[in-house]
Scaffold this motif. Structure first.
Motif, mmCIF file in Angstrom:
data_model
loop_
_atom_site.group_PDB
_atom_site.id
_atom_site.type_symbol
_atom_site.label_atom_id
_atom_site.label_comp_id
_atom_site.label_asym_id
_atom_site.label_seq_id
_atom_site.Cartn_x
_atom_site.Cartn_y
_atom_site.Cartn_z
ATOM 1 N N UNK A 152 -4.414 -12.289 -6.064
ATOM 2 C CA UNK A 152 -5.165 -12.446 -4.820
ATOM 3 C C UNK A 152 -5.341 -13.933 -4.559
ATOM 4 N N UNK A 153 -5.592 -14.296 -3.302
ATOM 5 C CA UNK A 153 -5.867 -15.700 -3.005
ATOM 6 C C UNK A 153 -7.333 -15.996 -3.312
ATOM 7 N N UNK A 154 -7.770 -17.221 -3.055
ATOM 8 C CA UNK A 154 -9.128 -17.599 -3.419
ATOM 9 C C UNK A 154 -10.190 -16.882 -2.598
ATOM 10 N N UNK A 164 -7.959 -11.963 -0.925
ATOM 11 C CA UNK A 164 -6.959 -11.243 -0.142
ATOM 12 C C UNK A 164 -5.718 -11.022 -1.016
ATOM 13 N N UNK A 165 -5.239 -9.782 -1.078
ATOM 14 C CA UNK A 165 -4.048 -9.468 -1.864
ATOM 15 C C UNK A 165 -2.823 -10.177 -1.339
ATOM 16 N N UNK A 166 -1.999 -10.694 -2.256
ATOM 17 C CA UNK A 166 -0.806 -11.437 -1.876
ATOM 18 C C UNK A 166 0.410 -10.899 -2.631
ATOM 19 N N UNK A 184 6.885 -8.326 -6.234
ATOM 20 C CA UNK A 184 5.850 -7.298 -6.342
ATOM 21 C C UNK A 184 4.969 -7.374 -5.106
ATOM 22 N N UNK A 185 4.860 -6.271 -4.361
ATOM 23 C CA UNK A 185 4.012 -6.303 -3.173
ATOM 24 C C UNK A 185 2.537 -6.468 -3.535
ATOM 25 N N UNK A 186 1.759 -6.921 -2.553
ATOM 26 C CA UNK A 186 0.313 -7.056 -2.754
ATOM 27 C C UNK A 186 -0.238 -5.732 -3.291
ATOM 28 N N UNK A 187 -1.291 -5.814 -4.075
ATOM 29 C CA UNK A 187 -1.936 -4.656 -4.702
ATOM 30 C C UNK A 187 -1.094 -4.002 -5.791
ATOM 31 N N UNK A 188 -0.152 -4.770 -6.355
ATOM 32 C CA UNK A 188 0.586 -4.294 -7.522
ATOM 33 C C UNK A 188 -0.116 -4.838 -8.764
#
Length: 130
Positions: A40-42, A45-47, A102-106
């Motif tokens: 996640x970013x700071x 938010x999932x990245x 890997x998509x966000x939330x992996x």
């Protein structure tokens, strides 16, 4: 109506500066393990995550967060043998020259098999349109 959901910081450039999207070299010795986590970013938010392996070998164990949250992973899968319970489980071996996405939330963990070096970077998922 079209509803677009994006983080409160608008431009990709601003998001890279405020977030964690700059490329970084990661090195680890044989036997190193990263515990299950989601990138996640700071701002939380999932990245999306990319690895470009330039040296060594690593085992990547990954699954969708909806199947098992990273905070529950060590309790629910106390041994690697219990991983088969996760429906979206993916295990792959990455070596020099491989590019991993890997998509966000992996949720993922990385086990370093042979001293490795990889370039990692992140991007933001496309805004969702409902």
């Amino acid at each position: 109506d079209i509803v677009v959901s994006v983080p409160r910081y608008a431009s990709e450039k601003t998001r890279r500066c405020n977030g964690k999207a700059h490329p970084a070299w990661q090195m680890a010795e044989s036997g190193a393990v990263t515990l299950p986590h989601v990138d996640v970013d700071i701002n939380g938010v999932g990245i999306n995550t990319y690895f470009i392996v330039t040296r060594g070998a690593e085992l990547i164990v990954a699954w969708r967060r909806k199947d098992l949250h990273e905070c529950d992973a060590l309790r629910e899968i106390p041994t690697l043998g219990a991983l088969h319970r996760i429906p979206s489980l993916t295990i792959l071996r990455a070596v020099k020259g491989d590019v991993i996405f890997m998509p966000a939330d992996t949720v993922h963990m990385v086990i370093t098999e042979k001293t490795k070096c990889h370039l990692t970077f992140h991007t933001y998922p496309e805004p969702r349109v409902r």
